[in-house]
Design a protein around this motif. Sequence first.
Motif, short mmCIF file in Angstrom:
data_model
loop_
_atom_site.label_atom_id
_atom_site.label_comp_id
_atom_site.label_asym_id
_atom_site.label_seq_id
_atom_site.Cartn_x
_atom_site.Cartn_y
_atom_site.Cartn_z
N LEU A 1 0.83 -1.21 0.00
CA LEU A 1 0.00 0.00 0.00
C LEU A 1 0.86 1.26 0.00
CD1 LEU A 1 -2.88 -0.92 2.49
CD2 LEU A 1 -2.97 -0.86 0.00
N CYS A 2 1.92 1.26 0.79
CA CYS A 2 2.77 2.45 0.87
C CYS A 2 3.50 2.71 -0.44
CB CYS A 2 3.75 2.32 2.03
SG CYS A 2 2.96 2.43 3.65
N HIS A 3 3.93 1.65 -1.12
CA HIS A 3 4.56 1.83 -2.43
C HIS A 3 3.55 2.37 -3.44
CE1 HIS A 3 8.18 -1.09 -1.76
NE2 HIS A 3 8.29 0.05 -1.11
N THR A 4 2.33 1.88 -3.36
CA THR A 4 1.28 2.38 -4.26
C THR A 4 1.04 3.86 -4.03
OG1 THR A 4 0.15 0.23 -4.38
CG2 THR A 4 -1.17 2.19 -4.84
N LEU A 5 0.88 4.24 -2.79
CA LEU A 5 0.56 5.63 -2.46
C LEU A 5 1.74 6.56 -2.74
CD1 LEU A 5 -1.30 4.87 0.88
CD2 LEU A 5 -2.35 5.72 -1.23
N GLY A 6 2.95 6.09 -2.43
CA GLY A 6 4.13 6.93 -2.64
C GLY A 6 4.45 7.10 -4.10
N GLY A 7 4.48 5.99 -4.82
CA GLY A 7 4.88 6.05 -6.22
C GLY A 7 3.85 6.66 -7.13
N SER A 8 2.56 6.40 -6.85
CA SER A 8 1.51 6.85 -7.77
C SER A 8 0.93 8.21 -7.42
CB SER A 8 0.38 5.81 -7.81
OG SER A 8 0.87 4.56 -8.26
N PHE A 9 1.04 8.61 -6.14
CA PHE A 9 0.45 9.90 -5.73
C PHE A 9 1.49 10.84 -5.13
CE2 PHE A 9 -2.76 6.55 -5.49
CZ PHE A 9 -3.73 7.06 -6.35
N ASP A 10 2.77 10.43 -5.19
CA ASP A 10 3.87 11.26 -4.72
C ASP A 10 3.70 11.71 -3.27
OD1 ASP A 10 6.40 12.31 -5.22
OD2 ASP A 10 5.59 14.31 -5.63
N LEU A 11 3.19 10.80 -2.43
CA LEU A 11 3.05 11.12 -1.02
C LEU A 11 4.38 10.87 -0.31
CD1 LEU A 11 -0.46 9.61 -0.13
CD2 LEU A 11 0.12 11.88 -1.01
N PRO A 12 4.69 11.66 0.72
CA PRO A 12 5.98 11.51 1.41
C PRO A 12 6.10 10.13 2.07
CG PRO A 12 4.53 13.01 2.60
CD PRO A 12 3.89 12.76 1.27
N HIS A 13 7.27 9.55 1.94
CA HIS A 13 7.50 8.15 2.29
C HIS A 13 7.21 7.86 3.77
CE1 HIS A 13 9.45 4.19 1.82
NE2 HIS A 13 9.96 4.42 3.01
N ALA A 14 7.95 8.49 4.67
CA ALA A 14 7.84 8.15 6.10
C ALA A 14 6.45 8.46 6.64
CB ALA A 14 8.90 8.92 6.90
N GLU A 15 5.89 9.60 6.25
CA GLU A 15 4.55 9.98 6.74
C GLU A 15 3.50 8.98 6.28
OE1 GLU A 15 6.77 11.91 5.39
OE2 GLU A 15 6.84 13.90 6.31
N SER B 1 -5.32 12.48 3.95
CA SER B 1 -5.83 13.74 3.41
C SER B 1 -4.93 14.91 3.79
CB SER B 1 -7.26 14.00 3.91
OG SER B 1 -7.29 14.07 5.32
N GLU B 2 -4.32 14.85 4.98
CA GLU B 2 -3.44 15.95 5.38
C GLU B 2 -2.11 15.92 4.64
OE1 GLU B 2 -1.64 15.52 9.55
OE2 GLU B 2 -3.18 13.98 9.59
N LEU B 3 -1.83 14.81 3.95
CA LEU B 3 -0.64 14.74 3.11
C LEU B 3 -0.94 15.25 1.70
CD1 LEU B 3 0.93 11.27 4.02
CD2 LEU B 3 1.24 13.49 5.15
N GLY B 4 -2.20 15.55 1.43
CA GLY B 4 -2.57 16.07 0.12
C GLY B 4 -3.28 15.08 -0.77
N MET B 5 -3.54 13.88 -0.28
CA MET B 5 -4.25 12.90 -1.11
C MET B 5 -5.71 13.30 -1.21
SD MET B 5 -4.58 8.78 -0.64
CE MET B 5 -5.56 7.79 -1.79
N LYS B 6 -6.26 13.25 -2.41
CA LYS B 6 -7.65 13.62 -2.63
C LYS B 6 -8.57 12.43 -2.41
CE LYS B 6 -6.23 16.94 -6.19
NZ LYS B 6 -6.27 17.25 -7.64
N GLU B 7 -9.77 12.70 -1.97
CA GLU B 7 -10.73 11.63 -1.73
C GLU B 7 -11.00 10.85 -3.01
OE1 GLU B 7 -15.04 10.98 0.53
OE2 GLU B 7 -14.33 13.01 0.05
N ASP B 8 -11.00 11.55 -4.14
CA ASP B 8 -11.24 10.89 -5.42
C ASP B 8 -10.13 9.90 -5.79
OD1 ASP B 8 -13.53 12.34 -5.66
OD2 ASP B 8 -12.70 13.84 -7.05
N ASP B 9 -8.97 10.02 -5.13
CA ASP B 9 -7.84 9.13 -5.44
C ASP B 9 -7.98 7.76 -4.78
OD1 ASP B 9 -6.54 11.01 -6.99
OD2 ASP B 9 -5.39 11.83 -5.32
#
Length: 352
Positions: free
Chosen positions: A241-255, A306-314
């Motif tokens: 899940l973390c690889h999916t979120l980090g790689g596809s939505f550019d979310l910060p790794h540790a957070e 959401s506080e990392l910037g991920m949109k609900e639509d994502d």
Amino acid sequence: MGIKRHSLTNQSVHFRSGIRHELDSFIKEIDCSRAFVLSTPEQTDVARDLAEKLQNITVGVFTGAKMHTPVEVTAMALEHTKSVNADCLVSVGGGSTTGLSKAIALHTDLPQIIIPTTYAGSEATPILGQTEDGIKTTIKDDKVLPEIILYDPELVVTLPRNLSVTSGLNAMAHAVEGLYAKDRSDDSTQLAKDGLQYFVSSLPDVLVDPEDIKAREDTLRGAWACGTVLGTVGMALHHKLCHTLGGSFDLPHAETHAIILPHAIAYNALAVPDLLEPLGVMLNDRNTGKAIWEFAKSLGAPLSLSELGMKEDDIDLAVDIAVKNPYWNPREITREGIHKLLRNAWAGSAPE
């Protein structure tokens, strides 16, 4: 190379305050004399200070390392490495810099000396995660396993409070998944328990007194133990899940790791409560998902995607990617289950 290596990882591993000042001797021990120093832009001052003290042993500094190791950044750094005819790599920083060093080593087989400034733990693994065209993939290759790790607690004294917390939780995630890994062993399980205990005991102390050298060294020992688990056994749902979120939505790794961890634990605890019991004992709560969520909350960790910037639509797209390719997990992966998990993580709700 004439250096003493750890029996578990075949690495030379050292913990000591101020050990970064002995870097030149470690470079000489591996018969090298043309070191190329790597860092992120945020660690430029530390990298240049190291390079300056190495004097004529340094042939260049590259300070452009980025999260998730984009292949285009690697290409630039690789070109620079070859142009100065470097014979070893010195990485100072967290997982982003270590990742770049590993990526260069994959192409050149240059020896690596890693000086961690976070608790990422990737320095203890033969695993490289890279991002290309928005997709993060991982490979396992002994060529990327660093030869030497220098853990200097003085370098993490200034680690900001938020990064101390998220980086620590990121490291703990490796050990948690190690507890229920399909290929776990008695040795890997003991390492996982040791790593988790170091963080459960020392992270709160670090927040009380960031300059507590003993607590900082203990967290680095925890990072090494957890990282070694990551390199020894296979990971499962949490890391996927973390690889999916980090790689596809550019979310910060540790957070991202910090936020997903309680929810992934809660999901898998239904299938393997006995294997996760050691964590519950450490946190005095057998409901391990809720316990680690409360622990993270008490440390001031971010709780919502959401506080990392991920949109609900994502969320739907993330679910699509996460369930697309089959992977082992102690509990069956279902679209409905992953959707519920990510929905709670996005909202910052306590794990169900």
